[in-house]
Scaffold this active site. Structure first.
Site, PDB file in Angstrom:
ATOM      1  N   PRO A  65     -23.966 -38.246  11.821  1.00  0.00           N
ATOM      2  CG  PRO A  65     -21.607 -39.047  12.666  1.00  0.00           C
ATOM      3  CD  PRO A  65     -23.190 -38.628  12.817  1.00  0.00           C
ATOM      4  CB  ALA A 120     -18.026 -40.383   8.696  1.00  0.00           C
ATOM      5  CG  ASN A 121     -19.351 -34.623   6.093  1.00  0.00           C
ATOM      6  OD1 ASN A 121     -18.937 -35.634   5.169  1.00  0.00           O
ATOM      7  ND2 ASN A 121     -20.650 -34.191   5.550  1.00  0.00           N
ATOM      8  NE  ARG A 122     -14.074 -33.523  13.106  1.00  0.00           N
ATOM      9  CZ  ARG A 122     -13.057 -32.430  14.198  1.00  0.00           C
ATOM     10  NH1 ARG A 122     -12.200 -31.884  13.388  1.00  0.00           N
ATOM     11  NH2 ARG A 122     -13.018 -32.975  15.006  1.00  0.00           N
ATOM     12  CB  VAL A 165     -26.210 -35.876   4.494  1.00  0.00           C
ATOM     13  CG1 VAL A 165     -25.981 -36.945   3.784  1.00  0.00           C
ATOM     14  CG2 VAL A 165     -26.873 -35.650   5.792  1.00  0.00           C
TER      15      VAL A 165
END
Ligand code: C5P
Length: 219
Positions: A17, A29-31, A96
């Protein structure tokens, strides 16, 4: 002796991430566990490639023979990717974050009302790379979708000027899990692979990348 069809080739991989700070102690954040991207870096190195792995914040060991660059934010990842060029191929697996936060320099204190987050767009690292002057010969993107997976991946391939998109259906338990169900979307069409361990997806993709680079008549 082991076949090393990617000997002498440089392949760039992004994984994990990105974390975008809200203030010094918080982030969005992204997982992403980074496992699929790290497995791809390992598989490419096994085929003899010089691999640069630009990794967001993950807790994974660096695969043997892989040159790893650790980053935190999307802006740092974009800069690290640009600095790692030229490359023969790039596989952008990182999840991202699409936005960064206009971050506060000090810890935001709890007040009467929750603070509003002001978001600004991050650079699209894949699209920038695929449209740039130092475009690698083969640019592979990923697409994590929960519905109309192939349709959206096909559109994404065109929009971002990627050669291939590896589409995965993330409506199940793919995050942090061991297996992945993917569709390889190319200019020639769509190939749907059976549900495979992430290491097997990585090996199959690395073999395809080797075939594409080695068979290229303009090589
Ligand atoms: O648009 P979307 O995020 O679904 O696209 C996913 C693909 O684009 C992945 O290959 C991902 O690594 C890449 N990407 C990127 N930079 C961004 C957003 C996505 O490289 N800011």
């Amino acid at each position: 002796p082991r076949e090393r069809p990617l000997a002498g080739r440089h392949v760039l991989v992004t994984a994990g991430p990105t974390h975008e700070p809200i203030d010094p102690v918080r982030y969005i954040a992204n997982r992403s566990s980074g496992r699929q991207g790290f497995a791809i870096a390992a598989a490419l190195a096994d085929l003899g490639a010089a691999v640069t792995l630009v990794a967001g914040p993950v807790t994974l060991a660096t695969p043997p023979g892989v040159h790893r660059i650790d980053v935190v934010t999307a802006a740092e990842m974009a800069a690290a990717v640009a600095a790692a060029l030229p490359a023969d191929a790039a596989v952008m697996v990182a999840a991202v974050a699409d936005w960064h936060v206009a971050a506060a320099p000090q810890k935001v204190k709890k007040g009467d009302k929750p603070p509003a987050l002001v978001l600004a767009e991050n650079p699209d690292i894949l699209a920038t790379l695929a449209q740039g002057l130092q475009r690698p010969r083969l640019v592979v993107g990923f697409a994590a979708e929960t519905e109309r997976v192939v349709e959206q991946a096909t559109a994404k391939r065109i929009r971002k000027r990627a050669d291939w998109i590896v589409a995965n259906d993330v409506s199940g338990d793919v995050f942090g899990g061991e297996a992945n169900t993917v569709h390889l979307v190319t200019a020639d069409g769509v190939e749907s692979w059976e549900r495979l361990p992430k290491a097997a997806v990585a090996r199959r993709l690395a073999d395809r990348i080797a075939a594409a680079l080695v068979l290229d008549p303009f090589d």
